[in-house]
Design a protein around this motif. Structure first.
Motif, PDB file in Angstrom:
ATOM      1  N   LYS A 160       5.240  -8.772  -4.183  1.00 29.59           N
ATOM      2  CA  LYS A 160       6.041  -7.555  -4.065  1.00 29.59           C
ATOM      3  C   LYS A 160       7.104  -7.435  -5.148  1.00 29.59           C
ATOM      4  O   LYS A 160       7.628  -6.339  -5.383  1.00 29.59           O
ATOM      5  CB  LYS A 160       6.690  -7.478  -2.679  1.00 29.59           C
ATOM      6  CG  LYS A 160       5.689  -7.245  -1.553  1.00 29.59           C
ATOM      7  CD  LYS A 160       6.384  -7.061  -0.217  1.00 29.59           C
ATOM      8  CE  LYS A 160       5.373  -6.778   0.887  1.00 29.59           C
ATOM      9  NZ  LYS A 160       6.027  -6.614   2.214  1.00 29.59           N
TER      10      LYS A 160
ATOM     11  N   ARG B 134       5.517  -7.108 -11.244  1.00 25.90           N
ATOM     12  CA  ARG B 134       5.359  -5.747 -11.728  1.00 25.90           C
ATOM     13  C   ARG B 134       4.087  -5.608 -12.567  1.00 25.90           C
ATOM     14  O   ARG B 134       3.471  -6.583 -12.951  1.00 25.90           O
ATOM     15  CB  ARG B 134       6.594  -5.339 -12.556  1.00 25.90           C
ATOM     16  CG  ARG B 134       7.873  -5.301 -11.739  1.00 25.90           C
ATOM     17  CD  ARG B 134       7.835  -4.159 -10.738  1.00 25.90           C
ATOM     18  NE  ARG B 134       9.024  -4.116  -9.881  1.00 25.90           N
ATOM     19  CZ  ARG B 134       9.078  -4.537  -8.626  1.00 25.90           C
ATOM     20  NH1 ARG B 134       7.985  -5.065  -8.065  1.00 25.90           N
ATOM     21  NH2 ARG B 134      10.182  -4.452  -7.920  1.00 25.90           N
TER      22      ARG B 134
ATOM     23  N   THR C  59       1.878  -0.827  -6.990  1.00 26.39           N
ATOM     24  CA  THR C  59       2.422  -0.002  -8.069  1.00 26.39           C
ATOM     25  C   THR C  59       1.853   1.409  -8.026  1.00 26.39           C
ATOM     26  O   THR C  59       2.528   2.382  -8.369  1.00 26.39           O
ATOM     27  CB  THR C  59       2.116  -0.641  -9.433  1.00 26.39           C
ATOM     28  OG1 THR C  59       2.590  -1.987  -9.453  1.00 26.39           O
ATOM     29  CG2 THR C  59       2.771   0.140 -10.559  1.00 26.39           C
ATOM     30  N   ARG C  60       0.602   1.535  -7.590  1.00 22.65           N
ATOM     31  CA  ARG C  60      -0.065   2.830  -7.592  1.00 22.65           C
ATOM     32  C   ARG C  60       0.661   3.849  -6.714  1.00 22.65           C
ATOM     33  O   ARG C  60       0.582   5.064  -6.964  1.00 22.65           O
ATOM     34  CB  ARG C  60      -1.511   2.661  -7.110  1.00 22.65           C
ATOM     35  CG  ARG C  60      -2.391   3.865  -7.396  1.00 22.65           C
ATOM     36  CD  ARG C  60      -3.831   3.632  -6.972  1.00 22.65           C
ATOM     37  NE  ARG C  60      -3.961   3.560  -5.526  1.00 22.65           N
ATOM     38  CZ  ARG C  60      -5.120   3.734  -4.886  1.00 22.65           C
ATOM     39  NH1 ARG C  60      -6.232   3.959  -5.564  1.00 22.65           N
ATOM     40  NH2 ARG C  60      -5.186   3.654  -3.584  1.00 22.65           N
ATOM     41  N   ALA C  61       1.378   3.367  -5.714  1.00 24.79           N
ATOM     42  CA  ALA C  61       2.090   4.276  -4.814  1.00 24.79           C
ATOM     43  C   ALA C  61       3.142   5.090  -5.561  1.00 24.79           C
ATOM     44  O   ALA C  61       3.451   6.221  -5.178  1.00 24.79           O
ATOM     45  CB  ALA C  61       2.742   3.477  -3.689  1.00 24.79           C
ATOM     46  N   ARG C  62       3.685   4.530  -6.637  1.00 29.80           N
ATOM     47  CA  ARG C  62       4.725   5.239  -7.387  1.00 29.80           C
ATOM     48  C   ARG C  62       4.287   5.585  -8.808  1.00 29.80           C
ATOM     49  O   ARG C  62       4.985   6.322  -9.512  1.00 29.80           O
ATOM     50  CB  ARG C  62       6.014   4.410  -7.428  1.00 29.80           C
ATOM     51  CG  ARG C  62       5.860   3.034  -8.047  1.00 29.80           C
ATOM     52  CD  ARG C  62       7.169   2.257  -8.020  1.00 29.80           C
ATOM     53  NE  ARG C  62       7.033   0.946  -8.625  1.00 29.80           N
ATOM     54  CZ  ARG C  62       6.624  -0.149  -7.982  1.00 29.80           C
ATOM     55  NH1 ARG C  62       6.291  -0.071  -6.716  1.00 29.80           N
ATOM     56  NH2 ARG C  62       6.541  -1.308  -8.615  1.00 29.80           N
ATOM     57  N   SER C  63       3.145   5.027  -9.210  1.00 34.02           N
ATOM     58  CA  SER C  63       2.643   5.287 -10.561  1.00 34.02           C
ATOM     59  C   SER C  63       1.137   5.494 -10.498  1.00 34.02           C
ATOM     60  O   SER C  63       0.371   4.519 -10.473  1.00 34.02           O
ATOM     61  CB  SER C  63       2.976   4.112 -11.488  1.00 34.02           C
ATOM     62  OG  SER C  63       2.433   4.326 -12.774  1.00 34.02           O
ATOM     63  N   PRO C  64       0.682   6.728 -10.465  1.00 31.16           N
ATOM     64  CA  PRO C  64      -0.756   7.021 -10.351  1.00 31.16           C
ATOM     65  C   PRO C  64      -1.603   6.418 -11.471  1.00 31.16           C
ATOM     66  O   PRO C  64      -2.815   6.277 -11.309  1.00 31.16           O
ATOM     67  CB  PRO C  64      -0.807   8.551 -10.383  1.00 31.16           C
ATOM     68  CG  PRO C  64       0.559   8.999  -9.986  1.00 31.16           C
ATOM     69  CD  PRO C  64       1.498   7.960 -10.508  1.00 31.16           C
TER      70      PRO C  64
END
Length: 229
Positions: free
Chosen positions: A93, A96, A130-135
């Motif tokens: 978590k 990065r 990361t995908r949740a905030r960066s497509p």
């Protein structure tokens, strides 16, 4: 905590619990490619938990845990690489997307399915979070799919394992087709494994996809993909 000190504590603990009989069996299972101390997974994780408890610090910074992993990777017995993967998984978590390149570099050292798949799970978790905030997070896996190392391509193929209905279906199917012509066992197995995992949630989509492109895939990939359908 000094990295060398922490790694030395791990070495001392594991060496005290070495089991030559188990080590021989574990080495044989891995085709004599790596040396082992003979410490099975439950005990290994118990020993790591005890060391972390003794330090009074169960969590580290991302740079610290990456440094630990790098040092552990240099040690000869395979359990040290497993400890590194355990630590990375515990810190997924806070890792990065930019750390993925470091993990991919590790995957190319002492490479075999056990270490590569362990790192793939960590990388998959990092990309998923990361995908949740960066497509665009999965762009890193698009690049990995083109990597010269077969092991890195395997990571790209399997990074969505466990994503269930949040799997990027277009990418899954596209990756499978891009790798379909490869002859390496581990790539063919990865294609089937990734498709089989998604088939738990979307069996009709996987069945139709495999049927439509069956001539492109190896018998191994097809068998694995349809194993539970």
């Amino acid at each position: 905590m000094l990295a060398d000190q922490f790694v030395q504590e791990i070495r001392s603990s594991l060496q005290l619990n070495a089991n030559p009989e188990h080590a021989s069996a574990m080495r044989a299972y891995m085709r004599d490619q790596f040396d082992f101390l003979g410490i099975k997974t439950p005990l290994r994780r118990q020993l790591l938990a005890q060391i972390l408890q003794a330090t009074g610090k169960s969590k580290f910074s991302a740079p610290e845990v990456l440094q630990f992993a790098d040092l552990l990777w240099e040690l000869p017995q395979r359990e040290y690489q497993y400890i590194a993967i355990d630590l990375l998984a515990q810190h997924k978590k806070i890792l990065r997307l930019q750390d993925v390149s470091t993990l991919i570099q590790l995957a190319q050292k002492k490479s075999w399915w056990d270490s590569v798949d362990g790192l793939a799970a960590v990388i998959g978790d990092i990309v998923f979070l990361t995908r949740a905030r960066s497509p665009d997070a999965q762009d890193t896996m698009d690049q990995a799919l083109l990597h010269s190392s077969m092991w890195v391509r395997r990571i790209a193929m399997t990074h969505q394992l466990g994503w269930r209905l949040q799997t990027d279906t277009a990418r899954l199917f596209s990756y499978a087709l891009q790798l379909a012509a490869e002859e390496d066992f581990f790539i063919r197995k990865a294609i089937g494994w990734a498709l089989r995992d998604y088939a738990r949630w979307q069996p009709d989509q996987v069945r139709d996809f495999v049927k439509a492109h069956q001539t492109h895939f190896s018998a191994l990939s097809v068998r694995e993909a349809l194993k539970h359908l």
